[in-house]
Enzyme design. Structure first.
Site, PDB file in Angstrom:
ATOM      1  N   ARG A   1     -82.278-145.596  33.089  1.00 42.58           N
ATOM      2  CA  ARG A   1     -81.950-147.025  33.002  1.00 42.58           C
ATOM      3  C   ARG A   1     -81.403-147.367  31.614  1.00 42.58           C
ATOM      4  NH1 ARG A   1     -84.492-150.963  30.489  1.00 42.58           N
ATOM      5  NH2 ARG A   1     -86.219-149.553  30.059  1.00 42.58           N
ATOM      6  N   ARG A   2     -82.084-146.912  30.589  1.00 39.60           N
ATOM      7  CA  ARG A   2     -81.629-147.190  29.221  1.00 39.60           C
ATOM      8  C   ARG A   2     -80.305-146.490  28.936  1.00 39.60           C
ATOM      9  NH1 ARG A   2     -87.721-146.179  27.093  1.00 39.60           N
ATOM     10  NH2 ARG A   2     -88.487-148.333  27.250  1.00 39.60           N
TER      11      ARG A   2
ATOM     12  N   CYS B   1     -88.632-144.234  40.229  1.00 37.91           N
ATOM     13  CA  CYS B   1     -88.429-144.419  38.794  1.00 37.91           C
ATOM     14  C   CYS B   1     -87.318-143.488  38.319  1.00 37.91           C
ATOM     15  CB  CYS B   1     -89.714-144.189  38.016  1.00 37.91           C
ATOM     16  SG  CYS B   1     -90.524-142.633  38.362  1.00 37.91           S
TER      17      CYS B   1
ATOM     18  N   ARG C   1     -91.859-138.829  20.202  1.00 38.76           N
ATOM     19  CA  ARG C   1     -90.462-139.266  20.232  1.00 38.76           C
ATOM     20  C   ARG C   1     -90.011-139.832  18.883  1.00 38.76           C
ATOM     21  NH1 ARG C   1     -90.166-143.439  24.496  1.00 38.76           N
ATOM     22  NH2 ARG C   1     -92.419-143.269  24.758  1.00 38.76           N
TER      23      ARG C   1
ATOM     24  N   THR D   1     -82.796-141.130  24.538  1.00 40.69           N
ATOM     25  CA  THR D   1     -83.730-141.788  25.454  1.00 40.69           C
ATOM     26  C   THR D   1     -83.982-140.871  26.648  1.00 40.69           C
ATOM     27  OG1 THR D   1     -84.143-143.658  26.925  1.00 40.69           O
ATOM     28  CG2 THR D   1     -81.850-143.017  26.645  1.00 40.69           C
TER      29      THR D   1
ATOM     30  N   ARG E   1    -104.518-141.288  30.379  1.00 41.94           N
ATOM     31  CA  ARG E   1    -103.838-140.194  29.693  1.00 41.94           C
ATOM     32  C   ARG E   1    -104.381-140.134  28.265  1.00 41.94           C
ATOM     33  NH1 ARG E   1     -97.911-142.199  30.183  1.00 41.94           N
ATOM     34  NH2 ARG E   1     -97.444-140.393  28.888  1.00 41.94           N
TER      35      ARG E   1
ATOM     36  N   VAL F   1     -95.027-141.612  22.583  1.00 40.34           N
ATOM     37  CA  VAL F   1     -94.331-142.460  21.606  1.00 40.34           C
ATOM     38  C   VAL F   1     -94.293-141.805  20.228  1.00 40.34           C
ATOM     39  CG1 VAL F   1     -94.422-144.673  20.397  1.00 40.34           C
ATOM     40  CG2 VAL F   1     -94.841-144.594  22.845  1.00 40.34           C
TER      41      VAL F   1
ATOM     42  N   SER G   1     -84.829-142.221  29.525  1.00 37.45           N
ATOM     43  CA  SER G   1     -84.731-143.156  30.651  1.00 37.45           C
ATOM     44  C   SER G   1     -83.303-143.256  31.164  1.00 37.45           C
ATOM     45  CB  SER G   1     -85.218-144.533  30.192  1.00 37.45           C
ATOM     46  OG  SER G   1     -84.746-145.556  31.033  1.00 37.45           O
TER      47      SER G   1
ATOM     48  N   LYS H   1     -94.992-149.878  34.462  1.00 32.59           N
ATOM     49  CA  LYS H   1     -93.637-149.418  34.788  1.00 32.59           C
ATOM     50  C   LYS H   1     -93.631-147.945  35.203  1.00 32.59           C
ATOM     51  CE  LYS H   1     -92.160-148.376  30.007  1.00 32.59           C
ATOM     52  NZ  LYS H   1     -91.994-146.923  30.149  1.00 32.59           N
ATOM     53  N   ASP H   2     -94.700-147.203  34.883  1.00 39.15           N
ATOM     54  CA  ASP H   2     -94.788-145.790  35.280  1.00 39.15           C
ATOM     55  C   ASP H   2     -95.376-145.601  36.669  1.00 39.15           C
ATOM     56  OD1 ASP H   2     -93.829-145.001  32.774  1.00 39.15           O
ATOM     57  OD2 ASP H   2     -95.840-144.802  31.922  1.00 39.15           O
TER      58      ASP H   2
ATOM     59  N   ARG I   1     -87.981-136.783  25.195  1.00 42.46           N
ATOM     60  CA  ARG I   1     -89.240-136.784  25.947  1.00 42.46           C
ATOM     61  C   ARG I   1     -90.416-136.737  24.993  1.00 42.46           C
ATOM     62  NH1 ARG I   1     -90.106-134.661  30.534  1.00 42.46           N
ATOM     63  NH2 ARG I   1     -92.085-135.724  30.155  1.00 42.46           N
TER      64      ARG I   1
END
Length: 303
Positions: free
Chosen positions: A125-126, A234, A149, A121, A10, A146, A123, A80-81, A143
């Site tokens: 999960r977060r 995910c 965000r 976030t 990417r 890094v 995520s 993790k992606d 979104r």
């Protein structure tokens, strides 16, 4: 026959850092390389939460297609992606040594922790784990790469945002005001980088095998086995962390409801020699302890 290994990635700063790291390792071993950057749909569509896009592996699919089309030879991902099932014809080449596994909260002051607060976030999960601990808070979607965000946090009236520590550390973006969320169970394979190649490409596979870190590989495979057995992809709030000690592997895994009100957790230890199906067995314990019903609820809520 020697060839130039085309490294697909990417085009975000973090992804390019990862690709350049693999490039350096390969060139130090005497291989010739070239970086080929592409933009994924996950980087283009920023106005919807990831789970609403409905595409497992949204950050990796574009590179998969480029590899299968012969435009790149290998691809480098944040592990993790990566979906737990790789596309037909693509295989793992190397799991690089894992970095910091923790999430961190980048904040503008911590007064809000004991009262109302707004945290950002992208995520599930977060979000679920934050609401499990701070059920009076509001969590908003965030979104972008890094850098994007971090800028959105600066420009907003949010109290803070949650990031993977490894990502910020890799590109020297970790700010002064942050706290380690060591109570938050990370995403399966968080902090690990994965390089993949075509199954038929023995030259690239052999090259990548020299970069593999066996301890990291064992731990992330247990976590991803746990994830796969829970059928989380995910998009479900699932955390997992395996840590290898001298003779044992310690594992913590959990499934949360989307609103964070429910948590089903497993904490287990196994001898390294008995690690076969360990992640799967931990997941089955979650499923048999109410996780099966909770997963059905999560899937129904996300339709």
């Amino acid at each position: 026959m020697a060839k130039t290994i085309r490294i697909g990635t990417r085009d975000s700063e973090l992804a390019l850092w990862q690709a350049n790291t693999v490039q350096k390792y390969l060139e130090d071993l005497g291989y010739e390389t070239k970086i080929v950057a592409v933009k994924s749909m996950g980087d283009i569509v920023l106005d919807k939460p990831l789970y609403e896009l409905g595409i497992t592996g949204i950050f990796t699919k574009t590179l998969d297609v480029a590899m299968l089309n012969g435009d790149v030879d290998i691809a480098v991902h944040s592990m993790k992606d990566v979906p737990t099932a790789l596309p037909k014809g693509i295989v793992e080449g190397a799991v690089l040594e894992r970095a910091n596994v923790n999430d961190i909260l980048v904040h503008k002051g911590l007064d809000f922790l004991q009262k109302d607060g707004v945290i950002a976030t992208g995520s599930l999960r977060r979000k679920a784990q934050w609401l499990h601990k701070y059920n009076k808070h509001t969590v908003v979607d965030l979104r972008g790469n890094v850098n994007t965000r971090m800028q959105k946090l600066t420009d907003s009236d949010w109290n803070g945002a949650i990031f993977a520590a490894a990502g910020l550390e890799r590109i020297n973006l970790k700010p002064e005001h942050f706290i380690d969320l060591n109570w938050m169970i990370p995403a399966p394979a968080q902090g690990a980088m994965l390089a993949v190649a075509k199954e038929e490409d023995t030259y690239c596979r052999e090259a990548l095998s020299k970069l593999n870190h066996s301890t990291s590989e064992i731990c992330v495979h247990i976590e991803r086995e746990f994830l796969r057995e829970l059928e989380g992809g995910c998009t479900a709030p699932i955390g997992a962390l395996a840590v290898m000690k001298k003779e044992t592997i310690d594992f913590t895994g959990a499934l949360f409801s989307l609103d964070g009100s429910r948590k089903i957790e497993v904490i287990k230890q196994v001898d390294i020699g008995d690690k076969q199906d360990f992640g799967k067995k931990c997941a089955q314990e979650i499923l048999n302890n109410g996780g099966r019903e909770l997963m059905k609820e999560i899937k129904a809520e996300m339709k």
